[in-house]
Design an enzyme around this catalytic site. Structure first.
Site, PDB file in Angstrom:
ATOM      1  N   SER A  36       0.710  -1.347   0.044  1.00 42.88           N
ATOM      2  CA  SER A  36      -0.096   0.024   0.005  1.00 42.88           C
ATOM      3  C   SER A  36       0.919   1.279  -0.121  1.00 42.88           C
ATOM      4  O   SER A  36       0.167   2.406   0.014  1.00 42.88           O
ATOM      5  CB  SER A  36      -0.968   0.219   1.136  1.00 42.88           C
ATOM      6  OG  SER A  36      -0.163  -0.199   2.432  1.00 42.88           O
ATOM      7  N   LYS A  56      -5.431   3.649   9.483  1.00 39.07           N
ATOM      8  CA  LYS A  56      -4.506   4.738   8.746  1.00 39.07           C
ATOM      9  C   LYS A  56      -5.245   5.890   8.934  1.00 39.07           C
ATOM     10  O   LYS A  56      -4.492   7.211   9.035  1.00 39.07           O
ATOM     11  CB  LYS A  56      -4.567   4.140   7.387  1.00 39.07           C
ATOM     12  CG  LYS A  56      -3.720   2.858   7.139  1.00 39.07           C
ATOM     13  CD  LYS A  56      -3.644   2.358   5.825  1.00 39.07           C
ATOM     14  CE  LYS A  56      -2.946   1.232   5.431  1.00 39.07           C
ATOM     15  NZ  LYS A  56      -2.925   0.704   4.119  1.00 39.07           N
TER      16      LYS A  56
END
Length: 801
Positions: A687, A730
């Site tokens: 990611s 996140k």
């Protein structure tokens, strides 16, 4: 019986170079001995007929494997006995029984014909006997031991001893005894293949010695068993007499009372039919057993476990949905998803009483309240609560129990927990299911498959109990920090509910409602001695802790309470209010900095957000270039997947260099170094792809990213952006670090509903599909950087507003 007449000597002379072979099963024929044999196959019956009619000699060879129906040359031993047929008798079923007399040892040289039966070329083994003192001593030892064995062994007759004494030839003596000893075919064949008479006598002596030891041990065991049996019978008669005497005197027998107590408990337990049968059999066995016997305690303990398990005891569920919601809200702030699932279960249980218990799995970083949530659920439903820690468990017997044959055997932790709870429908928490190990003692995770399957656990069988127990009414809750270590088949049996980290606003409310009152009580303080300002609590959460959960926040509050308790106990102060200004006095300098806010945008430095086991974290990707040729250096303890992400990002930038305004041959002139700080911490995952590509592009076009901006997303070679996981964690990391703009993949827009409103108000979420959109949004077009100084510092100048 040994034949030594003239006919036998003549038959030995008739043995030619070729013999018809008869494979025999389960026995070995020795020279000069008469043995009865049976054949059922017609081809071998024909062989017997022809040999008897023509007075031919046949070869008798033992089969290596008696299960082989049609043996070949490879399936028989290569040394056998040439024999003559004395008599034959044919039966109506086609089988033939006949007597043979061994003549001499022979060895197969070549196979001449295989059908209808084997015909081979053979070699006659000539035996030579060197007489002397040693041979005579061996013969005497063999005869002495044989006499002792005949006296002990029921299968050996005295005729054998007489025949042995009258046998003058040592070779024939060895064969006679070998033929009658209780040894297997392979051992007899070994004696047949021992051509040296002295060596054969030594082996026979060894076998007789061993048989002697076995027979003596058997006699000793039989004698002990008979003695023990007599003792047991005597004790039984005495106990029965004692019972009669006590009955006449009106005295209570403790053992009888104990057995009556077991009968009563078995009746009241309302066991399953299988368990009831097992309990009755064990009680009957116990009643006939001597209390002093070691087995008595084992049997009594087993019965004690059976009768004390809650086979039919259940606690009534509180099915008041409003009351249950109130209890859950009192114990935990937020966690709406989990609370909703529990209330749904209670609603269905209210409508359908016989529904099976759910298998829930709470997954989240440490300190978010997974274990305490299980206690709260049990309180809301008014069920008993039991917890098992699975962390580091490596023995399957911990789950399924030990067999009763082992010393100190006990049921597994599941059955033990059910007994402690005292009901068959407790809330059962299996903590740290992702930290189960495995070794030579088995795999506990595999043993949990039956426990955590609603379709199977109604007949769960513990190795110790060895009878089924119904676990379908139990509400199992498992907890884990991450899902990856949990085997897929076990994960498939559980309903996973994720518990992400808390926002600062949630931490503030939890601290005010739960943590501060708890620590004040633990330290003997009251609200009149210590109070906290909201800003001070927020400062503790942001500057002194950096976590998804609440454990460190609780520790810091406890630290303050201890210092205040000391001041109050010393009489220094009576009332203290914790503010952001005096916080450092109690906790010292701040431990974590908002580095995102304080960093000035730099060329080749791009912030990204990453998921970790403890929640989310901010991660900077740094890129620099130097004179060189086609070298890419990667540092920062990167995993294989992350290294491939850098390669993908570089390939994308090179393929799009013309469109981005980069010199197409830049890779021919420069080496590129990509580094992710905190080099001692392992990092992996795809990611960070767009973060890597943005850092390399920023480096090559000499444009920094916009301030207070971060990003995450997986990049393909075509420049497309793929979705990522752990969006809430996140987002929390970006929020804690002061990020104002967060770039995310377009396909993650649906996950925005999971993001708390507090984060949505403070962060602008931008969703993109391609890398071109990322660069357009991220790189600051209004800032031009001057050439770097030698020390690497940068000056910023605004050219337009």
């Amino acid at each position: 019986m040994i034949k030594e007449d003239e006919k036998t000597i003549e038959d030995v002379k008739k043995i030619g170079d070729e013999l018809s072979i008869l494979p025999i099963k389960g026995t070995v024929v020795f020279p000069y001995l008469v043995v009865p044999l049976v054949v059922t196959e017609q081809k071998y019956a024909k062989l017997i007929d022809e040999s008897l009619m023509e007075e031919k000699i046949i070869g008798l060879f033992a089969q290596k494997d008696s299960t082989v129906e049609h043996p070949s040359k490879e399936d028989i031993y290569q040394v056998g006995t040439a024999a003559s047929i004395l008599k034959m008798l044919r039966f109506p079923d086609g089988s033939v029984r006949f007597l043979v007399q061994g003549l001499s040892r022979v060895k197969i040289k070549n196979l001449l014909r295989a059908e209808p039966y084997m015909v081979t070329q053979i070699e006659i083994i000539e035996e030579k006997v060197e007489r002397g003192v040693e041979l005579e001593a061996l013969v005497r030892n063999v005869l002495d031991l044989l006499k002792k064995v005949v006296d002990l062994a029921p299968y050996l007759s005295e005729e054998l001893q007489v025949s042995a004494i009258n046998t003058e030839d040592p070779s024939r003596l060895a064969d006679l005894i070998a033929s009658n000893l209780n040894i297997n075919v392979a051992q007899k064949q070994q004696l047949l293949e021992t051509f040296d008479t002295k060596e054969r006598l030594r082996k026979v002596l060894s076998h007789i010695n061993r048989e002697m030891e076995v027979l003596e041990l058997s006699r000793r065991i039989q004698s002990q068993a008979a003695s023990e049996l007599g003792k047991t019978q005597k004790e039984y008669i005495l106990r029965e007499q004692l019972k009669a005497i006590q009955k006449e005197l009106g005295e209570a027998d403790e053992r009888t009372a104990e057995l009556d107590e077991f009968k009563r408990k078995i009746k009241e337990a309302k066991m399953l039919p299988e368990a009831l049968d097992a309990a009755k059999k064990e009680l009957d066995r116990l009643s006939k057993m001597n209390p002093a016997a070691a087995e008595y305690t084992v049997s009594r303990t087993y019965l004690d476990w059976l009768v004390n398990l809650p086979w039919s005891k259940s606690t009534p569920d509180v099915l008041d949905i409003i009351k249950a919601k109130k209890v859950l809200d009192e114990d935990h702030y937020d966690l709406e998803k989990v609370k909703e699932r529990i209330l749904e279960y209670l609603a269905v249980r209210k409508l359908k009483q016989d529904m099976k218990g759910p298998i829930l799995c709470f997954v989240g970083p440490p300190g978010v309240g997974k274990t305490s949530l299980g206690i709260s659920i049990a309180r809301a439903m008014e069920r008993k609560f039991n917890r098992i820690s699975l962390g580091g468990m490596r023995d399957e017997a911990e789950i399924r129990g030990h067999r009763r044959t082992y010393i100190g055997a006990l049921p597994g932790r599941v059955i033990q927990g059910i007994r402690r709870a005292g009901s068959n429908n407790p809330v059962f928490m299996l903590d740290e299911v992702d930290k189960i190990g495995q070794d030579f003692r088995g795999d506990p995770a595999s043993a949990l498959l039956e426990v955590l399957d609603p379709e199977q656990n109604n007949t769960f069988s513990d190795h110790y109990l060895d009878v089924p127990f119904d676990l379908s009414k139990v509400m199992f809750i498992t907890t884990a920090n991450i899902l990856d270590p949990i085997p897929r088949v076990l994960r498939d049996r559980m309903e996973v509910i994720e518990l992400p980290g808390y926002t600062d606003l949630e931490k503030l409310q939890i601290a005010k409602r739960h943590l501060i009152p708890k620590e004040l009580k633990n330290h003997g303080l009251g609200s009149e001695s210590l109070t906290f300002q909201d800003k001070a609590i927020k400062k503790i959460a942001t500057d002194y802790t950096r976590e998804a959960g609440l454990r460190n926040l609780d520790r810091e509050i406890a630290t303050i309470c201890r210092k205040i308790a000391r001041m109050v106990a010393s009489g220094q102060k009576r009332k203290v209010e914790i503010t952001p200004k005096n916080l450092g006095k109690f906790l010292g300098p701040i431990k974590f900095f908002q580095e995102m806010i304080q960093r000035i945008p730099q060329i080749g430095v791009v912030p990204g957000v990453a998921w970790t086991q403890t929640g989310g974290d901010l991660m900077f990707v740094e890129a620099t270039k130097m004179k060189g040729r086609k070298a890419l250096t990667l540092t920062g303890y990167l995993g294989e997947v992350m290294k491939e992400s850098v390669q993908t990002a570089l390939s994308y930038v090179r393929s799009a260099s013309k469109r981005l305004g980069i010199q197409e041959d830049f890779f021919e002139k420069y080496d590129i170094h990509v580094h992710v700080p905190a080099g001692a911490i392992p990092k992996d995952g795809p990611s960070a792809g767009i973060t890597m590509a943005t850092a390399i592009t920023s480096l090559l076009i000499e444009r920094p990213v916009k301030p207070k901006l971060a990003m995450t997303g997986e990049l393909t070679l075509r420049g497309e952006i793929l979705p990522i996981g752990g969006l809430k964690e996140k987002s929390l990391a970006a929020y804690r670090a002061g990020v104002k703009i967060l770039i995310l993949p377009k396909e993650n827009q649906k996950d925005l509903v999971e993001i708390p409103d507090e984060i949505k108000k403070n962060i602008k979420f931008v969703f993109v599909k391609t890398m071109d959109e990322v660069l357009k949004l991220a790189l600051d077009k209004e800032i031009k950087m001057k050439s770097q100084k030698k020390k690497g510092s940068k000056r910023i100048k605004r050219t337009s507003q």
